[in-house]
Design a protein around this motif. Structure first.
Motif, PDB file in Angstrom:
ATOM      1  N   ARG A  46      -5.099   0.924  -2.591  1.00 20.45           N
ATOM      2  CA  ARG A  46      -3.814   1.515  -2.962  1.00 20.45           C
ATOM      3  C   ARG A  46      -3.001   0.511  -3.781  1.00 20.45           C
ATOM      4  O   ARG A  46      -3.435  -0.631  -3.986  1.00 20.45           O
ATOM      5  CB  ARG A  46      -3.058   1.964  -1.710  1.00 20.45           C
ATOM      6  CG  ARG A  46      -3.779   3.130  -1.004  1.00 20.45           C
ATOM      7  CD  ARG A  46      -3.090   3.578   0.245  1.00 20.45           C
ATOM      8  NE  ARG A  46      -1.718   4.022   0.042  1.00 20.45           N
ATOM      9  CZ  ARG A  46      -1.349   5.245  -0.349  1.00 20.45           C
ATOM     10  NH1 ARG A  46      -2.252   6.161  -0.591  1.00 20.45           N
ATOM     11  NH2 ARG A  46      -0.072   5.552  -0.479  1.00 20.45           N
ATOM     12  N   ASP A  98      -6.939  -2.136   0.390  1.00 16.59           N
ATOM     13  CA  ASP A  98      -7.356  -0.779   0.751  1.00 16.59           C
ATOM     14  C   ASP A  98      -7.484   0.150  -0.456  1.00 16.59           C
ATOM     15  O   ASP A  98      -7.724   1.344  -0.307  1.00 16.59           O
ATOM     16  CB  ASP A  98      -6.399  -0.183   1.788  1.00 16.59           C
ATOM     17  CG  ASP A  98      -4.974  -0.006   1.265  1.00 16.59           C
ATOM     18  OD1 ASP A  98      -4.703  -0.300   0.072  1.00 16.59           O
ATOM     19  OD2 ASP A  98      -4.114   0.423   2.057  1.00 16.59           O
ATOM     20  N   SER A 138       0.814  -1.233   0.000  1.00 16.17           N
ATOM     21  CA  SER A 138       0.000   0.000   0.000  1.00 16.17           C
ATOM     22  C   SER A 138       0.840   1.272   0.000  1.00 16.17           C
ATOM     23  O   SER A 138       0.506   2.253   0.673  1.00 16.17           O
ATOM     24  CB  SER A 138      -0.958  -0.003   1.203  1.00 16.17           C
ATOM     25  OG  SER A 138      -1.836  -1.097   1.118  1.00 16.17           O
ATOM     26  N   HIS A 154      -2.860  -4.547  -6.720  1.00 20.79           N
ATOM     27  CA  HIS A 154      -3.935  -3.777  -6.094  1.00 20.79           C
ATOM     28  C   HIS A 154      -4.109  -4.309  -4.682  1.00 20.79           C
ATOM     29  O   HIS A 154      -4.351  -5.496  -4.478  1.00 20.79           O
ATOM     30  CB  HIS A 154      -5.241  -3.917  -6.872  1.00 20.79           C
ATOM     31  CG  HIS A 154      -5.204  -3.270  -8.209  1.00 20.79           C
ATOM     32  ND1 HIS A 154      -5.298  -1.912  -8.386  1.00 20.79           N
ATOM     33  CD2 HIS A 154      -5.058  -3.792  -9.451  1.00 20.79           C
ATOM     34  CE1 HIS A 154      -5.224  -1.626  -9.663  1.00 20.79           C
ATOM     35  NE2 HIS A 154      -5.074  -2.744 -10.339  1.00 20.79           N
ATOM     36  N   GLU A 155      -3.965  -3.430  -3.699  1.00 21.55           N
ATOM     37  CA  GLU A 155      -4.103  -3.810  -2.297  1.00 21.55           C
ATOM     38  C   GLU A 155      -5.579  -3.754  -1.881  1.00 21.55           C
ATOM     39  O   GLU A 155      -6.367  -3.038  -2.510  1.00 21.55           O
ATOM     40  CB  GLU A 155      -3.286  -2.861  -1.416  1.00 21.55           C
ATOM     41  CG  GLU A 155      -1.793  -2.880  -1.700  1.00 21.55           C
ATOM     42  CD  GLU A 155      -1.076  -4.101  -1.154  1.00 21.55           C
ATOM     43  OE1 GLU A 155      -1.716  -4.951  -0.488  1.00 21.55           O
ATOM     44  OE2 GLU A 155       0.134  -4.208  -1.374  1.00 21.55           O
ATOM     45  N   GLY A 190       0.526  -1.620  -4.174  1.00 23.34           N
ATOM     46  CA  GLY A 190       1.702  -2.166  -3.504  1.00 23.34           C
ATOM     47  C   GLY A 190       2.588  -2.841  -4.541  1.00 23.34           C
ATOM     48  O   GLY A 190       2.199  -2.978  -5.699  1.00 23.34           O
TER      49      GLY A 190
END
Length: 99
Positions: A51, A49, A10, A46-47, A53
């Motif tokens: 965001r 949350d 993230s 794709h994390e 990573g």
């Protein structure tokens, strides 16, 4: 030089932000840390949350070189693992973005 996997969870709000960090990372490695750190590739994910990573593959002198490079770039660099072995069943597919 040893091979490492670096996990940066993230760390970026967008792929554009990651791209800017990647450019800075490559510049720092080439201009300030040549022979100590070498970026091989990264996998952006794709994390949960929302965001972005990464899992990054680097060659580095040691763990301290990984930390130093990350600090100079301004990105996470504390979660890394030495690679014990590489197993390749087939080459990575070429993504539409890379083609």
């Amino acid at each position: 030089m040893n091979l490492f996997v670096i996990r940066r969870p993230s760390a970026w709000a967008s792929l554009q932000e990651l791209e800017a960090a990647g450019a800075k990372s490559a510049k720092v490695a080439k201009e300030q840390m040549s022979g100590t750190v070498s970026w091989i590739r990264s996998y952006a994910v794709h994390e949960p949350d929302g965001r972005i990573g990464t899992f990054c593959i680097y060659e580095a002198k040691d763990g301290e070189a990984i930390r130093d490079h990350a600090k100079r770039v301004g990105m996470p660099g504390e979660e890394f693992y030495p690679v014990a072995d590489t197993v390749i069943l087939r080459n990575d597919p070429i993504s539409t973005a890379a083609a």
